[in-house]
Design a protein around this motif. Sequence first.
Motif, PDB file in Angstrom:
ATOM      1  N   MET A 106      53.368 -23.128   4.514  1.00  0.00           N
ATOM      2  CA  MET A 106      52.791 -24.130   3.622  1.00  0.00           C
ATOM      3  C   MET A 106      51.506 -23.613   2.991  1.00  0.00           C
ATOM      4  SD  MET A 106      51.853 -28.146   4.346  1.00  0.00           S
ATOM      5  CE  MET A 106      50.376 -27.825   5.316  1.00  0.00           C
ATOM      6  N   GLU A 107      51.377 -23.929   1.721  1.00  0.00           N
ATOM      7  CA  GLU A 107      50.162 -23.587   0.978  1.00  0.00           C
ATOM      8  C   GLU A 107      49.659 -24.852   0.300  1.00  0.00           C
ATOM      9  OE1 GLU A 107      48.635 -20.753  -2.725  1.00  0.00           O
ATOM     10  OE2 GLU A 107      50.740 -20.746  -2.087  1.00  0.00           O
ATOM     11  N   VAL A 108      48.417 -25.192   0.541  1.00  0.00           N
ATOM     12  CA  VAL A 108      47.818 -26.386  -0.037  1.00  0.00           C
ATOM     13  C   VAL A 108      47.083 -25.991  -1.315  1.00  0.00           C
ATOM     14  CG1 VAL A 108      46.207 -28.291   0.311  1.00  0.00           C
ATOM     15  CG2 VAL A 108      47.576 -27.439   2.231  1.00  0.00           C
ATOM     16  N   THR A 109      47.363 -26.711  -2.396  1.00  0.00           N
ATOM     17  CA  THR A 109      46.719 -26.466  -3.683  1.00  0.00           C
ATOM     18  C   THR A 109      45.904 -27.686  -4.091  1.00  0.00           C
ATOM     19  OG1 THR A 109      48.595 -27.311  -4.955  1.00  0.00           O
ATOM     20  CG2 THR A 109      48.644 -24.980  -4.347  1.00  0.00           C
ATOM     21  N   ASN A 110      45.295 -27.600  -5.264  1.00  0.00           N
ATOM     22  CA  ASN A 110      44.498 -28.723  -5.763  1.00  0.00           C
ATOM     23  C   ASN A 110      45.359 -29.925  -6.132  1.00  0.00           C
ATOM     24  OD1 ASN A 110      42.134 -27.245  -5.495  1.00  0.00           O
ATOM     25  ND2 ASN A 110      42.290 -26.396  -7.570  1.00  0.00           N
ATOM     26  N   THR A 111      46.634 -29.689  -6.412  1.00  0.00           N
ATOM     27  CA  THR A 111      47.520 -30.775  -6.849  1.00  0.00           C
ATOM     28  C   THR A 111      48.508 -31.211  -5.778  1.00  0.00           C
ATOM     29  OG1 THR A 111      49.051 -29.146  -7.790  1.00  0.00           O
ATOM     30  CG2 THR A 111      47.368 -30.037  -9.262  1.00  0.00           C
ATOM     31  N   GLY A 112      48.525 -30.540  -4.621  1.00  0.00           N
ATOM     32  CA  GLY A 112      49.465 -30.915  -3.581  1.00  0.00           C
ATOM     33  C   GLY A 112      49.714 -29.785  -2.610  1.00  0.00           C
ATOM     34  N   ALA A 113      50.936 -29.725  -2.098  1.00  0.00           N
ATOM     35  CA  ALA A 113      51.310 -28.705  -1.117  1.00  0.00           C
ATOM     36  C   ALA A 113      52.624 -28.062  -1.555  1.00  0.00           C
ATOM     37  CB  ALA A 113      51.452 -29.317   0.275  1.00  0.00           C
ATOM     38  N   VAL A 114      52.798 -26.767  -1.167  1.00  0.00           N
ATOM     39  CA  VAL A 114      53.997 -26.015  -1.513  1.00  0.00           C
ATOM     40  C   VAL A 114      54.548 -25.399  -0.233  1.00  0.00           C
ATOM     41  CG1 VAL A 114      54.963 -24.110  -2.833  1.00  0.00           C
ATOM     42  CG2 VAL A 114      53.143 -25.511  -3.824  1.00  0.00           C
ATOM     43  N   LEU A 115      55.816 -25.682   0.048  1.00  0.00           N
ATOM     44  CA  LEU A 115      56.518 -25.069   1.182  1.00  0.00           C
ATOM     45  C   LEU A 115      57.377 -23.938   0.649  1.00  0.00           C
ATOM     46  CD1 LEU A 115      57.736 -28.110   3.332  1.00  0.00           C
ATOM     47  CD2 LEU A 115      55.801 -26.592   3.789  1.00  0.00           C
ATOM     48  N   THR A 116      57.305 -22.767   1.300  1.00  0.00           N
ATOM     49  CA  THR A 116      58.064 -21.602   0.865  1.00  0.00           C
ATOM     50  C   THR A 116      58.824 -21.029   2.038  1.00  0.00           C
ATOM     51  OG1 THR A 116      56.361 -21.093  -0.780  1.00  0.00           O
ATOM     52  CG2 THR A 116      57.940 -19.362  -0.268  1.00  0.00           C
ATOM     53  N   ALA A 117      60.120 -20.693   1.794  1.00  0.00           N
ATOM     54  CA  ALA A 117      60.953 -20.096   2.842  1.00  0.00           C
ATOM     55  C   ALA A 117      61.834 -19.026   2.213  1.00  0.00           C
ATOM     56  CB  ALA A 117      61.804 -21.153   3.537  1.00  0.00           C
ATOM     57  N   PRO A 118      62.060 -17.897   2.903  1.00  0.00           N
ATOM     58  CA  PRO A 118      62.948 -16.857   2.373  1.00  0.00           C
ATOM     59  C   PRO A 118      64.408 -17.277   2.490  1.00  0.00           C
ATOM     60  CG  PRO A 118      62.167 -16.238   4.545  1.00  0.00           C
ATOM     61  CD  PRO A 118      61.454 -17.513   4.194  1.00  0.00           C
ATOM     62  N   ILE A 119      65.209 -16.821   1.531  1.00  0.00           N
ATOM     63  CA  ILE A 119      66.642 -17.135   1.505  1.00  0.00           C
ATOM     64  C   ILE A 119      67.422 -15.835   1.638  1.00  0.00           C
ATOM     65  CG2 ILE A 119      68.552 -18.021   0.117  1.00  0.00           C
ATOM     66  CD1 ILE A 119      66.656 -19.936  -1.194  1.00  0.00           C
ATOM     67  N   THR A 120      68.433 -15.829   2.499  1.00  0.00           N
ATOM     68  CA  THR A 120      69.357 -14.714   2.628  1.00  0.00           C
ATOM     69  C   THR A 120      70.605 -15.033   1.813  1.00  0.00           C
ATOM     70  OG1 THR A 120      68.544 -14.223   4.856  1.00  0.00           O
ATOM     71  CG2 THR A 120      70.665 -13.275   4.209  1.00  0.00           C
ATOM     72  N   ALA A 121      70.895 -14.190   0.819  1.00  0.00           N
ATOM     73  CA  ALA A 121      72.056 -14.389  -0.058  1.00  0.00           C
ATOM     74  C   ALA A 121      72.425 -13.040  -0.669  1.00  0.00           C
ATOM     75  CB  ALA A 121      71.730 -15.409  -1.139  1.00  0.00           C
ATOM     76  N   GLU A 122      73.374 -13.060  -1.582  1.00  0.00           N
ATOM     77  CA  GLU A 122      73.739 -11.809  -2.260  1.00  0.00           C
ATOM     78  C   GLU A 122      72.515 -11.181  -2.927  1.00  0.00           C
ATOM     79  OE1 GLU A 122      76.895 -12.574  -4.962  1.00  0.00           O
ATOM     80  OE2 GLU A 122      78.249 -13.406  -3.434  1.00  0.00           O
ATOM     81  N   ARG A 123      71.658 -12.000  -3.471  1.00  0.00           N
ATOM     82  CA  ARG A 123      70.373 -11.546  -3.993  1.00  0.00           C
ATOM     83  C   ARG A 123      69.290 -12.311  -3.251  1.00  0.00           C
ATOM     84  NH1 ARG A 123      68.860  -9.082  -8.508  1.00  0.00           N
ATOM     85  NH2 ARG A 123      70.883  -9.397  -9.510  1.00  0.00           N
ATOM     86  N   PRO A 124      68.437 -11.650  -2.504  1.00  0.00           N
ATOM     87  CA  PRO A 124      67.381 -12.355  -1.762  1.00  0.00           C
ATOM     88  C   PRO A 124      66.497 -13.163  -2.706  1.00  0.00           C
ATOM     89  CG  PRO A 124      67.532 -10.051  -1.083  1.00  0.00           C
ATOM     90  CD  PRO A 124      68.396 -10.197  -2.301  1.00  0.00           C
ATOM     91  N   ALA A 125      65.945 -14.240  -2.166  1.00  0.00           N
ATOM     92  CA  ALA A 125      65.116 -15.115  -2.987  1.00  0.00           C
ATOM     93  C   ALA A 125      64.165 -15.889  -2.087  1.00  0.00           C
ATOM     94  CB  ALA A 125      65.980 -16.076  -3.799  1.00  0.00           C
ATOM     95  N   ASP A 126      63.259 -16.611  -2.717  1.00  0.00           N
ATOM     96  CA  ASP A 126      62.343 -17.517  -2.025  1.00  0.00           C
ATOM     97  C   ASP A 126      62.609 -18.934  -2.514  1.00  0.00           C
ATOM     98  OD1 ASP A 126      61.066 -15.537  -0.570  1.00  0.00           O
ATOM     99  OD2 ASP A 126      59.616 -15.127  -2.154  1.00  0.00           O
TER     100      ASP A 126
END
Length: 259
Positions: A106-126
């Motif tokens: 989790m990252e807290v910003t001035n406008t709210g919060a952002v949750l980030t998680a890595p994805i395993t797929a044919e092309r990796p992503a977040d």
Amino acid sequence: MKKKLSIAGLVLILIFSLAGCGSKSAGDEYNQEELEQYANAIILNFSSMSEEDFDEYQSMSDYSLDYTLMMTGLPITSENLRTMMDSWRSGQEDCGEFEEIGEFTMEVTNTGAVLTAPITAERPADLQFSFDENGQMESITVNAHYTTGEILKKAGLNTVLGMGTVFVVLIFISFIISLFKKIPELEEKLRKKEAAPAAAPAPAAAAVPEPVVEAQVDDGELIAVIAAAIAAAEGTTTDGFVVRSIKRRKSNKWSSSMR
């Protein structure tokens, strides 16, 4: 019926997924565990939905969809949910089916919060979930990972397209400017055309005079008188005379002799 069962099943999944989650006021700090439960509920539902299910949700009225979301307790509006569905489907088209999703940070910003998680797929992503300052879910973003070669390829294509467009526009402008020198020539031709005298009309054909037809005068009595005078002067009769024509002379000797 199929649509109602599908919606009911998804509602139950959301309710069980959110069991134990407390409400959050605007003044509380962000609870990462609570936000992760919201995010996992969305992931669980989206992963189990078919294309027909997505279409069904997209076709639902705002009232029906808002009521369904209120029953699940998810802090999201119908409009934002539809946007998140489109982002999820677009991410799967770029990366393929999502096989596994890692742990959130989790990252807290001035406008709210952002949750980030890595994805395993044919092309990796977040996978990113954005929440506003009140803890309401706003959007979902799938950031695909591209190799350096793919990034350079895209950059090269963008550069070629951009420069190509610029050159095409410059060539077109140059062509337009090159036509400006033709304007004085066209004006000169128009002046000459206007100054040229109009072509003389063809002369009318001369009128052919009609032949004068001499009036045929009935001179029978005059001929008889003249014939009798000549016969008297010659001492003979008029039986042997044949008068063929009578012509008036300019001088009248008869009048002169009588004077």
